[in-house]
Motif scaffolding. Structure first.
Motif, PDB file in Angstrom:
ATOM      1  N   LYS A 259       0.794  -1.332  -0.012  1.00  0.00           N
ATOM      2  CA  LYS A 259      -0.014  -0.180  -0.048  1.00  0.00           C
ATOM      3  C   LYS A 259       0.955   1.264   0.042  1.00  0.00           C
ATOM      4  CE  LYS A 259      -2.369  -1.069   4.005  1.00  0.00           C
ATOM      5  NZ  LYS A 259      -1.611  -2.260   4.113  1.00  0.00           N
ATOM      6  N   TYR A 264      -2.391   4.828  -2.616  1.00  0.00           N
ATOM      7  CA  TYR A 264      -3.468   4.788  -1.715  1.00  0.00           C
ATOM      8  C   TYR A 264      -3.336   5.828  -0.405  1.00  0.00           C
ATOM      9  CZ  TYR A 264      -3.565  -0.008  -3.462  1.00  0.00           C
ATOM     10  OH  TYR A 264      -3.668  -0.956  -4.568  1.00  0.00           O
ATOM     11  N   THR A 270       0.508   8.595   4.201  1.00  0.00           N
ATOM     12  CA  THR A 270       0.092   9.480   2.838  1.00  0.00           C
ATOM     13  C   THR A 270       0.407  11.044   3.368  1.00  0.00           C
ATOM     14  OG1 THR A 270      -1.309   7.850   1.921  1.00  0.00           O
ATOM     15  CG2 THR A 270      -1.646  10.243   1.448  1.00  0.00           C
ATOM     16  N   LYS A 290      -6.294   6.157  -4.118  1.00  0.00           N
ATOM     17  CA  LYS A 290      -7.322   5.109  -3.976  1.00  0.00           C
ATOM     18  C   LYS A 290      -7.529   4.646  -2.345  1.00  0.00           C
ATOM     19  CE  LYS A 290      -5.289   2.513  -7.758  1.00  0.00           C
ATOM     20  NZ  LYS A 290      -4.952   0.961  -8.149  1.00  0.00           N
ATOM     21  N   SER A 291      -8.705   4.288  -2.200  1.00  0.00           N
ATOM     22  CA  SER A 291      -9.303   4.096  -0.748  1.00  0.00           C
ATOM     23  C   SER A 291      -8.384   2.973  -0.584  1.00  0.00           C
ATOM     24  CB  SER A 291     -10.641   3.675  -0.698  1.00  0.00           C
ATOM     25  OG  SER A 291     -10.959   2.836   0.313  1.00  0.00           O
ATOM     26  N   PRO A 292      -8.252   2.580   0.870  1.00  0.00           N
ATOM     27  CA  PRO A 292      -7.340   1.652   1.291  1.00  0.00           C
ATOM     28  C   PRO A 292      -7.864   0.121   1.095  1.00  0.00           C
ATOM     29  CG  PRO A 292      -7.134   3.030   3.000  1.00  0.00           C
ATOM     30  CD  PRO A 292      -8.052   3.815   1.928  1.00  0.00           C
ATOM     31  N   LYS A 294      -9.294  -0.538  -1.596  1.00  0.00           N
ATOM     32  CA  LYS A 294      -9.032  -1.178  -3.057  1.00  0.00           C
ATOM     33  C   LYS A 294      -7.862  -1.884  -2.939  1.00  0.00           C
ATOM     34  CE  LYS A 294      -9.654  -0.536  -7.505  1.00  0.00           C
ATOM     35  NZ  LYS A 294      -8.573  -1.407  -8.065  1.00  0.00           N
ATOM     36  N   VAL A 295      -6.987  -2.101  -1.989  1.00  0.00           N
ATOM     37  CA  VAL A 295      -5.941  -2.848  -1.739  1.00  0.00           C
ATOM     38  C   VAL A 295      -6.526  -4.417  -1.880  1.00  0.00           C
ATOM     39  CG1 VAL A 295      -4.250  -3.641  -0.211  1.00  0.00           C
ATOM     40  CG2 VAL A 295      -4.714  -1.125  -0.420  1.00  0.00           C
TER      41      VAL A 295
END
Length: 434
Positions: A259, A264, A270, A290-292, A294-295
């Motif tokens: 990630k 993300y 981040t 992206k949203s976490p 999406k991992v």
């Protein structure tokens, strides 16, 4: 007079942006008496990206950026023999770490730093760490320790002293004298390597290495594996410290997780990354984070890719096995289990009820070495009660699966089968050779 600190990066175009941001973080965190010379080894990096690197030293006499073009054709095929799954982008360019003594022939020492790092404080103390009698100073890989020495056991490192190669202080002068590059390449060609460069570096440099404090290479995956209480215990911290305070206290954050904080939106990391990104030459390019969550989807795609990699490795092993046909091969029933220290104290699912499997089963029980929660075999009906079918792996709770099959090719086939059929994390499936 300011002290010159030499720092080297290796990058391709994929990692050019985070590498540039890492350099920005080092510049912004430099001490008043620091002068930084950055050496950036570029493999197929665009002119636009190289220009961004060069722009970092404009209007700052204490900063120099040197671009060194490298070509990795010689390492492309060698990189494909890496046995680890490609969950994280590690290109064959990483193998140029082996050549740093000759590439940087005029330097006595250098700090090597991966591009997925953020440097939060001055590098002066790290650069002046005593490495007079060693080749390398590096930080123990925290994930290896958390997971019971799974990496160190594969290359014969002393338990828990397997370093992460993302940050290294290298004694280039001594490495040249001792012809270390040749030793690294020889190991990489002729021995098993689960990581692109890290196994070879550990196996070759282990006799002349020094251990650095964790603060010089804090791996972001630690916060995925340990809660705050576990981190306080592991690193012997003040129990009043918060996680944010702890992360802010380290010198170098190594963004080792799949990630990545430029892909993300990851808590803490981040925000820290964007602090430097927003003052970098890339600041006008908006990142679509992206949203976490999406991992999970992305990891599934990587998993499918990884299965294909393992299938190719299996094909190579089968070809090697065919070449051995007709040769006199000694009885391998007495081969030691190389992952013995890894499984100690853990819950184990044992696969294989043949002669070797029975010896391992008996030895584990006699020595109370670990807890066998399941013993299974594809041909379980051929054995007496107590041997289950592999389908039971879906119900059992275990830390590792240990395949006890002596034939290395068949063991690899079973490993592939278990990973595909029962969705077991490949790093949790061990053989007597790993």
């Amino acid at each position: 007079m300011k002290e010159k600190i030499n720092v080297v990066y290796i990058t391709d175009e994929t990692y050019a942006m985070p590498t540039c941001v890492s350099i920005v973080s080092a510049i912004k965190s430099a001490g008043e008496d620091d002068a930084l010379d950055f050496w950036v080894l570029c493999n197929e990096v665009t002119d636009e990206s190289k220009a961004k690197f060069k722009n970092l030293c404009i209007d700052n006499d204490d900063i120099n950026v040197h671009i060194i073009e490298v070509q990795n054709e010689e390492y492309v095929e060698l990189a494909q023999s890496c046995l680890t799954f490609p969950y994280i982008h590690v290109s064959s360019a990483a193998l140029f770490k082996f050549n740093l003594p000759s590439i940087l022939a005029n330097l006595e020492k250098v700090i090597y730093v991966d591009g997925d790092t953020l440097i939060r404080k001055s590098l002066n103390e790290l650069y002046n760490w005593n490495i007079e009698d060693v080749w390398v100073a590096a930080v123990d890989d925290a994930i290896d320790k958390i997971r019971g020495g799974i990496y160190s056991s594969r290359v014969g490192r002393t338990y828990f002293h397997y370093f992460n190669s993302g940050v290294m202080l290298l004694n280039l002068e001594k490495m040249r004298r001792d012809k270390v590059t040749e030793k690294l390449i020889d190991y990489r060609i002729n021995r098993k390597n689960y990581f692109m460069d890290q196994d070879a570096l550990n196996a070759v440099l282990k006799k002349k290495s020094s251990i650095l404090p964790y603060t010089y290479n804090f791996m972001s995956t630690i916060t995925d594996n340990l809660d705050l209480e576990g981190i306080i215990e592991e690193f012997k911290l003040d129990n009043k410290i918060s996680l944010e305070q702890f992360i802010d206290s380290v010198v170098i954050i190594h963004l080792t997780d799949v990630k990545k904080p430029w892909v993300y939106n990851i808590p803490w990391y981040t925000d820290i990354f964007m602090k430097y990104y927003n003052i970098s030459p890339y600041k006008n390019t908006k990142l679509d984070l992206k949203s976490p969550l999406k991992v999970l989807e992305d990891k599934n795609q990587l998993y499918k890719k990884s299965i294909k990699v393992l299938q190719k490795q299996l094909e190579k092993s089968q070809l090697m096995n065919q070449k051995l046909l007709g040769q006199n091969v000694q009885n391998q029933a007495g081969i030691d289990c190389l992952c013995w220290n890894v499984i100690k104290g853990h819950k184990i699912a044992l696969y294989g009820a043949g002669k070797r499997g029975r010896r391992i089963y008996a030895s584990i029980n006699e020595n109370n070495w670990c807890d066998i929660v399941l013993w299974c075999d594809k041909n379980h009906k051929a054995f007496e009660e107590g041997i289950d079918c592999p389908e039971k792996l879906e119900e059992a709770e275990f830390d590792y699966v240990l395949i006890t099959i002596v034939d290395e090719v068949i063991a690899l086939e079973v490993k592939l089968e278990l990973a595909k059929n029962y969705r077991i994390d490949i790093s949790k499936i061990l053989t007597i050779y790993t």
